[in-house]
Scaffold this motif. Structure first.
Motif, short mmCIF file in Angstrom:
data_model
loop_
_atom_site.label_atom_id
_atom_site.label_comp_id
_atom_site.label_asym_id
_atom_site.label_seq_id
_atom_site.Cartn_x
_atom_site.Cartn_y
_atom_site.Cartn_z
N THR A 302 0.81 -1.22 0.00
CA THR A 302 0.00 0.00 0.00
C THR A 302 0.85 1.27 0.00
OG1 THR A 302 -0.16 -0.11 2.42
CG2 THR A 302 -1.94 -1.11 1.15
N ASP A 357 -3.71 4.11 13.49
CA ASP A 357 -3.78 2.85 12.74
C ASP A 357 -5.22 2.59 12.31
OD1 ASP A 357 -2.92 0.07 11.97
OD2 ASP A 357 -4.33 -0.43 13.58
N HIS A 358 -5.36 1.98 11.11
CA HIS A 358 -6.68 1.54 10.66
C HIS A 358 -7.05 0.28 11.43
CE1 HIS A 358 -5.51 4.04 7.21
NE2 HIS A 358 -6.79 4.10 6.90
N THR A 360 -9.57 -1.75 10.72
CA THR A 360 -9.65 -2.63 9.55
C THR A 360 -8.75 -2.03 8.50
OG1 THR A 360 -11.94 -3.24 10.02
CG2 THR A 360 -11.14 -3.63 7.78
N ALA A 361 -7.76 -2.78 8.07
CA ALA A 361 -6.77 -2.24 7.13
C ALA A 361 -7.44 -1.64 5.89
CB ALA A 361 -5.80 -3.34 6.71
N TRP A 362 -6.85 -0.55 5.38
CA TRP A 362 -7.39 0.09 4.18
C TRP A 362 -7.49 -0.92 3.05
CZ3 TRP A 362 -5.29 0.22 -0.61
CH2 TRP A 362 -5.99 0.98 -1.56
N SER A 363 -6.48 -1.78 2.91
CA SER A 363 -6.45 -2.74 1.81
C SER A 363 -7.55 -3.78 1.92
CB SER A 363 -5.10 -3.45 1.75
OG SER A 363 -4.86 -4.17 2.95
N LYS A 364 -8.18 -3.84 3.11
CA LYS A 364 -9.28 -4.79 3.30
C LYS A 364 -10.62 -4.08 3.42
CE LYS A 364 -6.20 -8.16 5.42
NZ LYS A 364 -5.85 -8.97 6.62
N LYS A 384 2.16 -4.45 13.34
CA LYS A 384 0.84 -4.86 12.87
C LYS A 384 0.78 -4.92 11.35
CE LYS A 384 -4.07 -3.67 13.34
NZ LYS A 384 -4.45 -3.27 11.99
N ASN A 386 -0.28 -4.86 7.74
CA ASN A 386 -1.55 -4.90 7.01
C ASN A 386 -2.45 -6.00 7.55
OD1 ASN A 386 -2.28 -3.07 5.18
ND2 ASN A 386 -1.56 -4.16 3.37
#
Length: 387
Positions: A302, A357-358, A360-364, A384, A386
């Motif tokens: 990312t 921190d996200h 829920t990861a941005w990529s998910k 942590k 992704n």
């Protein structure tokens, strides 16, 4: 190297027998056929596209000096332009009505329609020309040195001069020819100008894996460019096959490197297209140019996308809420420290010691919003990733 200054050669002499190749965009011959205006080591004629050719004629009419011109004399009564081909080609093009200038009244004026006295002034203008004689190595070295009073040579233009020969001649005919029907397609992926050798530079860079000079040295005398063309077309065909949609951000990417890294992997063009459209519509992505390598690499890295991070106001708000809850529970304000078993289980971190921190990861699918933000100690945030 021997040099001789000539001061009696006029524009009329130079333009006698002037030949210009419209298809290739270059001056060919002058001086009654004795002068080769653009030998193979010269760059393309670029004054027209740079808007400089009219200035050459205006300078003559105003009596301004055009600067020194250098000829190489390879044999008796034969000359090649070492420096000055842009100026000479501009003059030749004007006197053969290839372009017009704006006169003192603001009107377009071509040569054939000019007053006799103005024509005579142009024809009778004498040029300062040095005739140079010497070994090829001397001439090529001098060519690099005399890059004066004009548009500086680019690196590939210099390399073309240094390694001139059959290979460079054929390569320029393919990759530096504005009339090549493939230029428009190539231009979707390659940034720069055909005339300034940018397309040829990319082709050589790709096939040589960055060792352009070594590649040109070893192939200087070769009379075919089959490998160069084949590799270049393989890269272009691969890119256009994987990414069926042409986006402006694709122009100028490192396609040669990406081809080497990813061309052995299989991709579904339809799925790739869908993902490109999805990412283009994502408001959190700041770097669209990174989308293509991101997809090729499996949509994992990312960092290539420069996903928009949480702003300071969001960080402070989440930190305050998170810390207040942690204090009531008597546990660390870093959620991951709180469920651990070490000495940091109850540690209260300062805002400067934490990162946003996200959850829920941005990529998910996680959004860059306060609801999806948590503050973690720097150690846990870096670990942590992704996940």
């Amino acid at each position: 190297m021997k040099t001789t200054l000539k001061t009696d050669i006029t524009v009329n002499d130079i333009c006698e027998g002037f030949v210009y190749n419209e298809l290739e965009g270059k001056g060919l011959f002058g001086l009654s056929g004795k002068l080769t205006i653009q030998p193979e080591y010269q760059r393309n004629y670029i004054y027209a596209e740079e808007g400089k050719e009219a200035a050459v004629i205006t300078s003559i009419l105003k009596g301004y000096p055009l600067g020194l011109i250098y000829f190489h004399k390879p044999s008796k009564d034969k000359f090649e332009v070492l420096d000055g081909q842009q100026r000479i080609t501009s003059i030749g093009r004007f006197v053969t009505d290839k372009f017009a200038i704006v006169d003192e009244n603001g009107l377009q004026q071509n040569f054939s329609g000019m007053a006799k006295d103005k024509k005579a002034k142009i024809w009778e203008t004498k040029l300062l020309i040095y005739e140079c004689e010497g070994e090829e190595s001397e001439i090529k070295d001098w060519f690099k040195t005399i890059n004066i009073a004009g548009i500086p040579l680019r690196n590939q233009e210099l390399l073309n001069a240094v390694y001139s020969g059959p290979f460079v001649t054929l390569a320029r005919e393919e990759f530096s020819n504005r009339q090549n029907a493939n230029i428009q397609k190539w231009g979707a992926y390659i940034a720069g100008s055909v005339n300034r050798q940018d397309f040829l530079e990319r082709a050589l860079e790709w096939v040589s894996r960055g060792n352009v000079e070594g590649y040109m040295t070893s192939r200087r005398k070769e009379k075919n460019i089959t490998e160069l063309k084949k590799y270049f077309n393989s890269v272009i065909d691969w890119v256009s096959g994987v990414f069926t949609d042409v986006e402006s951000e694709m122009r100028g990417l490192e396609w040669g490197r990406l081809y080497e890294e990813y061309h052995k992997k299989s991709y579904n063009p339809a799925k790739v297209s869908a993902e490109v459209h999805k990412l283009y519509g994502d408001p959190y992505i700041k770097n669209r140019r990174g989308i293509f390598e991101y997809i090729l690499g499996g949509s994992v890295d990312t960092k290539l996308l420069e996903v928009r991070v949480f702003d300071d106001a969001t960080k402070k708000s989440v930190y305050a809420t998170q810390t207040a809850k942690a204090e009531k529970k008597g546990e660390s304000n870093c959620p991951l420290c709180a469920i651990g078993r070490d000495v940091n289980k109850t540690k209260m971190w300062k805002l400067t010691e934490m990162d946003a921190d996200h959850v829920t990861a941005w990529s998910k699918g996680g959004a860059t919003s306060a609801k999806n933000c948590q503050m973690l100690c720097k150690t846990h945030n870096r670990a942590k990733g992704n996940r």
